[in-house]
Design an enzyme around this catalytic site. Structure first.
Site, PDB file in Angstrom:
ATOM      1  N   GLY A   1      52.041 -66.029   2.684  1.00 14.49           N
ATOM      2  CA  GLY A   1      51.545 -65.020   3.627  1.00 14.49           C
ATOM      3  C   GLY A   1      50.423 -64.158   3.086  1.00 14.49           C
ATOM      4  O   GLY A   1      49.918 -63.281   3.780  1.00 14.49           O
ATOM      5  N   SER A   2      50.028 -64.401   1.848  1.00 17.92           N
ATOM      6  CA  SER A   2      49.043 -63.508   1.215  1.00 17.92           C
ATOM      7  C   SER A   2      47.603 -63.893   1.508  1.00 17.92           C
ATOM      8  O   SER A   2      46.706 -63.065   1.393  1.00 17.92           O
ATOM      9  CB  SER A   2      49.265 -63.509  -0.303  1.00 17.92           C
ATOM     10  OG  SER A   2      49.098 -64.821  -0.820  1.00 17.92           O
TER      11      SER A   2
ATOM     12  N   VAL B   1      57.340 -71.489  -4.233  1.00 17.28           N
ATOM     13  CA  VAL B   1      58.151 -72.176  -3.223  1.00 17.28           C
ATOM     14  C   VAL B   1      58.552 -73.584  -3.669  1.00 17.28           C
ATOM     15  O   VAL B   1      59.525 -74.149  -3.183  1.00 17.28           O
ATOM     16  CB  VAL B   1      57.396 -72.194  -1.867  1.00 17.28           C
ATOM     17  CG1 VAL B   1      58.091 -73.082  -0.849  1.00 17.28           C
ATOM     18  CG2 VAL B   1      57.276 -70.781  -1.309  1.00 17.28           C
TER      19      VAL B   1
ATOM     20  N   ASN C   1      54.994 -71.926   5.393  1.00 18.12           N
ATOM     21  CA  ASN C   1      53.538 -72.109   5.479  1.00 18.12           C
ATOM     22  C   ASN C   1      52.889 -72.471   4.146  1.00 18.12           C
ATOM     23  O   ASN C   1      51.882 -73.174   4.136  1.00 18.12           O
ATOM     24  CB  ASN C   1      52.918 -70.812   6.031  1.00 18.12           C
ATOM     25  CG  ASN C   1      51.432 -70.746   5.780  1.00 18.12           C
ATOM     26  OD1 ASN C   1      50.647 -71.408   6.465  1.00 18.12           O
ATOM     27  ND2 ASN C   1      51.022 -69.960   4.786  1.00 18.12           N
TER      28      ASN C   1
ATOM     29  N   TYR D   1      49.972 -85.623  -0.375  1.00 13.74           N
ATOM     30  CA  TYR D   1      50.070 -84.474   0.535  1.00 13.74           C
ATOM     31  C   TYR D   1      50.417 -84.941   1.948  1.00 13.74           C
ATOM     32  O   TYR D   1      51.314 -84.386   2.595  1.00 13.74           O
ATOM     33  CB  TYR D   1      48.727 -83.739   0.520  1.00 13.74           C
ATOM     34  CG  TYR D   1      48.537 -82.667   1.566  1.00 13.74           C
ATOM     35  CD1 TYR D   1      49.141 -81.421   1.434  1.00 13.74           C
ATOM     36  CD2 TYR D   1      47.722 -82.895   2.671  1.00 13.74           C
ATOM     37  CE1 TYR D   1      48.937 -80.429   2.395  1.00 13.74           C
ATOM     38  CE2 TYR D   1      47.511 -81.915   3.632  1.00 13.74           C
ATOM     39  CZ  TYR D   1      48.120 -80.684   3.491  1.00 13.74           C
ATOM     40  OH  TYR D   1      47.922 -79.699   4.434  1.00 13.74           O
TER      41      TYR D   1
ATOM     42  N   ALA E   1      51.862 -87.643   2.861  1.00 12.20           N
ATOM     43  CA  ALA E   1      53.230 -88.164   2.898  1.00 12.20           C
ATOM     44  C   ALA E   1      54.250 -87.029   2.912  1.00 12.20           C
ATOM     45  O   ALA E   1      55.257 -87.079   3.634  1.00 12.20           O
ATOM     46  CB  ALA E   1      53.459 -89.078   1.692  1.00 12.20           C
ATOM     47  N   ALA E   2      53.972 -85.986   2.114  1.00 11.10           N
ATOM     48  CA  ALA E   2      54.889 -84.837   2.093  1.00 11.10           C
ATOM     49  C   ALA E   2      54.912 -84.153   3.464  1.00 11.10           C
ATOM     50  O   ALA E   2      55.980 -83.781   3.973  1.00 11.10           O
ATOM     51  CB  ALA E   2      54.471 -83.850   1.008  1.00 11.10           C
ATOM     52  N   LYS E   3      53.749 -83.996   4.066  1.00 11.97           N
ATOM     53  CA  LYS E   3      53.695 -83.352   5.383  1.00 11.97           C
ATOM     54  C   LYS E   3      54.323 -84.242   6.460  1.00 11.97           C
ATOM     55  O   LYS E   3      54.941 -83.736   7.406  1.00 11.97           O
ATOM     56  CB  LYS E   3      52.248 -83.013   5.752  1.00 11.97           C
ATOM     57  CG  LYS E   3      51.619 -81.904   4.896  1.00 11.97           C
ATOM     58  CD  LYS E   3      52.272 -80.543   5.097  1.00 11.97           C
ATOM     59  CE  LYS E   3      51.405 -79.402   4.575  1.00 11.97           C
ATOM     60  NZ  LYS E   3      52.093 -78.100   4.574  1.00 11.97           N
TER      61      LYS E   3
HETATM   62  N1  LIG Z   1      43.278 -74.993   5.852  1.00 13.62           N
HETATM   63  C1  LIG Z   1      43.416 -76.194   6.369  1.00 13.62           C
HETATM   64  O1  LIG Z   1      42.437 -76.868   6.690  1.00 13.62           O
HETATM   65  C2  LIG Z   1      44.798 -76.772   6.634  1.00 13.62           C
HETATM   66  C3  LIG Z   1      44.876 -77.961   7.352  1.00 13.62           C
HETATM   67  C4  LIG Z   1      46.110 -78.506   7.609  1.00 13.62           C
HETATM   68  C5  LIG Z   1      47.252 -77.883   7.148  1.00 13.62           C
HETATM   69  N2  LIG Z   1      47.141 -76.737   6.430  1.00 13.62           N
HETATM   70  C6  LIG Z   1      48.380 -76.130   5.931  1.00 13.62           C
HETATM   71  O2  LIG Z   1      48.427 -74.777   6.280  1.00 13.62           O
HETATM   72  C7  LIG Z   1      49.168 -74.060   5.290  1.00 13.62           C
HETATM   73  C8  LIG Z   1      48.347 -72.863   4.837  1.00 13.62           C
HETATM   74  O3  LIG Z   1      47.132 -73.342   4.305  1.00 13.62           O
HETATM   75  P1  LIG Z   1      45.881 -72.387   4.029  1.00 13.62           P
HETATM   76  O4  LIG Z   1      44.680 -73.151   4.405  1.00 13.62           O
HETATM   77  O5  LIG Z   1      46.123 -71.054   4.615  1.00 13.62           O
HETATM   78  O6  LIG Z   1      45.956 -72.319   2.436  1.00 13.62           O
HETATM   79  P2  LIG Z   1      45.402 -71.209   1.427  1.00 13.62           P
HETATM   80  O7  LIG Z   1      44.343 -70.384   2.063  1.00 13.62           O
HETATM   81  O8  LIG Z   1      45.105 -71.948   0.175  1.00 13.62           O
HETATM   82  O9  LIG Z   1      46.667 -70.262   1.212  1.00 13.62           O
HETATM   83  C9  LIG Z   1      47.816 -70.820   0.642  1.00 13.62           C
HETATM   84  C10 LIG Z   1      48.891 -69.762   0.573  1.00 13.62           C
HETATM   85  O10 LIG Z   1      50.056 -70.361   0.007  1.00 13.62           O
HETATM   86  C11 LIG Z   1      50.404 -69.678  -1.189  1.00 13.62           C
HETATM   87  N3  LIG Z   1      50.920 -70.646  -2.140  1.00 13.62           N
HETATM   88  C12 LIG Z   1      50.280 -71.704  -2.689  1.00 13.62           C
HETATM   89  N4  LIG Z   1      51.083 -72.355  -3.537  1.00 13.62           N
HETATM   90  C13 LIG Z   1      52.271 -71.685  -3.514  1.00 13.62           C
HETATM   91  C14 LIG Z   1      53.508 -71.854  -4.180  1.00 13.62           C
HETATM   92  N5  LIG Z   1      53.702 -72.854  -5.061  1.00 13.62           N
HETATM   93  N6  LIG Z   1      54.511 -70.988  -3.919  1.00 13.62           N
HETATM   94  C15 LIG Z   1      54.332 -69.970  -3.054  1.00 13.62           C
HETATM   95  N7  LIG Z   1      53.189 -69.754  -2.389  1.00 13.62           N
HETATM   96  C16 LIG Z   1      52.168 -70.608  -2.626  1.00 13.62           C
HETATM   97  C17 LIG Z   1      49.118 -68.997  -1.662  1.00 13.62           C
HETATM   98  O11 LIG Z   1      49.355 -67.838  -2.429  1.00 13.62           O
HETATM   99  P3  LIG Z   1      49.481 -67.878  -4.048  1.00 13.62           P
HETATM  100  O12 LIG Z   1      48.275 -68.569  -4.565  1.00 13.62           O
HETATM  101  O13 LIG Z   1      49.582 -66.436  -4.427  1.00 13.62           O
HETATM  102  O14 LIG Z   1      50.740 -68.594  -4.350  1.00 13.62           O
HETATM  103  C18 LIG Z   1      48.512 -68.601  -0.325  1.00 13.62           C
HETATM  104  O15 LIG Z   1      49.117 -67.429   0.162  1.00 13.62           O
HETATM  105  C19 LIG Z   1      49.497 -75.061   4.194  1.00 13.62           C
HETATM  106  O16 LIG Z   1      50.790 -75.561   4.362  1.00 13.62           O
HETATM  107  C20 LIG Z   1      48.488 -76.165   4.420  1.00 13.62           C
HETATM  108  O17 LIG Z   1      48.929 -77.413   3.934  1.00 13.62           O
HETATM  109  C21 LIG Z   1      45.947 -76.155   6.165  1.00 13.62           C
END
Ligand SMILES: NC(=O)c1ccc[n+]([C@@H]2O[C@H](COP(=O)([O-])OP(=O)(O)OC[C@H]3O[C@@H](n4cnc5c(N)ncnc54)[C@H](OP(=O)(O)O)[C@@H]3O)[C@@H](O)[C@H]2O)c1
Length: 254
Positions: free
Chosen positions: A20-21, A71, A97, A163, A165-167
């Protein structure tokens, strides 16, 4: 309160958001608090969680609890759940998330450690958190769980196979959990297409000679706030007859 406000109202609900950060999670945290919820902002970097929580509180007047957690580490998740219930006494919506999708040049560059960490974060952690929180939601008589997946799980590119596959596993897990927790708790997948968050910094968009999103119906990537409508739908009673489903916010993948 207007009709739409009532439909999406989260007043006094508690929404726990991993990751959420930053990025999409941060948008969802603000949106939930703007609709009246108290939120838990959990990620690895405590400073970022504290800063985001302070901003949410200042902007919305709701409570936001920062929590440091990895997580992908099963043994850290009980602490997150215990701290949340100690502070708020309940969770109405869990948003799984936090995720990551490291790119690689060739398949043999993927080490076992990298493979495991991708699966641990994107699949194993959400399973454990859903199990812990879902049972408490069942006992409380209500709840919604949202698993944030990716269109990569349907159309895996060559550079995101672990990734994807996990999703894909997460998509399957959603359906299973929806049955496990039925009829009390709803569980849905929120499937994101490309969004311009920190994740997209690895995509080398500047080097592209053509529109890298030209294959999408909307021909562009999403801005992070564009995740909010679908997230609020799934988090609130607006989706009271929706469970085990996939809601896509993806710009229209072919
Ligand atoms: N952006 C895209 O294009 C996209 C597309 C499809 C799906 N998604 C999915 O949407 C979700 C959010 O993605 P986003 O684009 O917002 O990513 P992001 O901007 O990189 O943010 C990721 C968030 O997850 C936290 N995080 C990462 N690894 C973690 C861990 N091991 N434990 C706890 N927190 C963790 C990060 O904070 P810290 O670094 O402080 O841990 C950050 O708050 C993900 O599940 C991603 O796979 C994103």
């Amino acid at each position: 309160m207007g009709y739409a406000e009532q439909l999406f109202d989260l007043t006094d609900r508690v929404v726990l958001i991993t990751g959420g950060s930053r990025g999409l999670g941060r948008e969802m945290a603000f949106a939930a608090a703007r609709c009246g919820a108290d939120v838990v902002i959990a990620s690895r970097n405590m400073d970022n969680c504290v800063a985001a929580a302070a901003e949410v509180e200042a902007a919305t007047g709701r409570s936001a609890m920062p929590y440091q957690v990895h997580v992908g580490r099963w043994d850290q998740l009980d602490g997150l759940v215990e701290a949340t219930y100690a502070r708020f006494g309940k969770v109405d919506t869990l948003i799984n998330n936090a995720g990551m999708s490291p790119l690689y040049d060739k398949l043999t560059d993927v080490t076992e450690k990298l493979f495991d960490s991708v699966v641990n974060l994107n699949l194993k952690g959400p399973f454990r958190l859903s199990a812990l929180v879902g049972e408490k939601m069942m006992a409380a008589g209500r709840g919604s769980i949202i698993n944030v997946s990716s269109t990569g799980s349907l159309r895996p590119g060559a550079d995101i196979i672990p990734y994807a596959a996990a999703k894909a596993g997460l998509n399957a897990m959603t359906e299973g959990l929806a049955r496990a927790f039925a009829p009390t708790v709803r569980v849905n997948t929120l499937m994101a297409g490309p969004f311009l968050t920190d994740i997209s910094k690895a995509w080398n968009l500047e080097a592209a000679t053509h529109n890298p999103f030209g294959h999408l119906a909307l021909q562009r990537a999403g801005d992070p706030p564009e995740i909010v409508g679908a997230a609020l739908f799934l988090a609130s009673d607006a989706s009271s007859f929706t469970t085990g489903s996939i809601v896509r916010a993806d710009g229209g993948i072919p």
